[in-house]
Design an enzyme around this catalytic site. Structure first.
Site, short mmCIF file in Angstrom:
data_model
loop_
_atom_site.label_atom_id
_atom_site.label_comp_id
_atom_site.label_asym_id
_atom_site.label_seq_id
_atom_site.Cartn_x
_atom_site.Cartn_y
_atom_site.Cartn_z
CB CYS A 46 54.66 38.73 31.49
SG CYS A 46 55.91 39.26 32.33
CB CYS A 70 58.23 33.86 36.84
SG CYS A 70 58.98 34.04 35.28
N1 DGL Z 1 58.03 37.88 34.86
C1 DGL Z 1 58.16 37.04 34.14
C2 DGL Z 1 56.77 36.21 33.55
O1 DGL Z 1 55.92 36.32 34.24
C3 DGL Z 1 59.17 37.02 33.05
C4 DGL Z 1 59.80 38.15 32.69
C5 DGL Z 1 61.40 37.85 32.11
O2 DGL Z 1 61.32 37.69 30.62
O3 DGL Z 1 62.13 37.57 32.76
O4 DGL Z 1 56.77 35.62 32.30
#
Ligand code: DGL
Length: 263
Positions: free
Chosen positions: A184, A73
């Protein structure tokens, strides 16, 4: 120790795009995946809150005997990776960052777009990344509130998603971007839709495969690579296990047992 599991963590289902790369490159590793779906979206939460969630999940992986941690993430990485490295100095920890360096090297138009969460784009870590690698290119950043929530429902194609995404990519195209960073881990699931929406000359870049290779490097260096038979990941969620169980076949291409992460 080499047969101990690797913990992989995201605010939700986005990290499954990274888990896929890890599982493909390192099929013998036992992978534990925590989706903190009860606290989605991290992109709109404070760094302090995200740091707390990172600490809770890291502690869970420690108690599961994990030999390494992957923060799958970008938003959790900018908020929490420094603290985690301080807390667990012996633990190999792999974080993620938007692929600014490869995008700056690849662009021909000299204009690069970044789709990411508000939290990632506002962070000091992202500003430092631009300072370091983007001096010779123009970078157009685009926060994408709402996308993660739709992807969390397993929606990769609806009209609502199309309309929202169109609003986010139009400014990048108008500015002349030929390279778009998917900053993301949820967004790689939109590649099929994006490839219908974008001219073929636009390249999309994400860092899932690079993260898998970095994990492989760290495990190799510390003589921690698993050698046993190929294994299926185990899944936990802080929201409804039934819901994650239902969308795993969409995002992971297979069903799997999902347990409740009630912390
Ligand atoms: N999947 C996450 C990232 O790579 C963030 C998603 C969220 O906002 O929770 O930033």
């Amino acid at each position: 120790m080499s047969e101990a599991p690797v913990g992989v963590f995201d605010s939700g289902v986005g990290g499954l795009s990274v888990l896929k790369e890890i599982h493909t490159l390192l099929p013998n590793e036992s992978l534990l995946y925590v989706a903190d779906c009860g606290h989605i979206p991290y992109g709109e939460k404070s760094p302090g809150f995200i740091r707390q969630r990172c600490a809770v999940v890291a502690d869970f992986f420690q108690r599961q005997g994990a030999k390494a941690l992957v923060l799958a993430c970008n938003t959790a990485t900018v908020a929490g990776v420094a603290d985690l490295r301080q807390l667990y100095p012996e633990w190999p920890i792999v974080g993620m960052e938007p692929a600014v360096k490869p995008a700056a090297a690849a662009t021909r138009s000299g204009v690069v777009g970044v789709l990411a969460t508000t939290g990632t784009l506002q962070s000091a870590k992202f500003a430092a990344l631009l300072d370091r690698f983007a001096n010779d290119v123009r970078v157009i950043t685009q926060p994408c509130p709402g996308l993660v929530e739709l992807i969390e429902t397993g929606d990769l194609h609806s009209d609502a998603l199309f309309t929202l995404l169109k609003g986010y990519i139009e400014p990048l195209l108008a500015a002349g971007c030929d390279t778009i960073i998917l900053g993301c881990t949820h967004y790689p699931f939109l590649k099929p839709l994006l490839s219908q929406m974008l001219p073929p000359s636009i390249s999309l870049i994400d860092t899932g495969a690079a993260v898998a290779r970095q994990l492989q490097r760290l495990l190799t260096e510390q003589d921690l690579l698993a050698v046993g038979p190929s294994r299926e990941p185990q899944f936990w969620t802080s929201a409804s296990p039934e819901h994650l169980g239902k969308i795993l076949p969409v995002l992971w291409n297979k069903s799997g047992v999902v347990r409740s992460f009630g912390l």
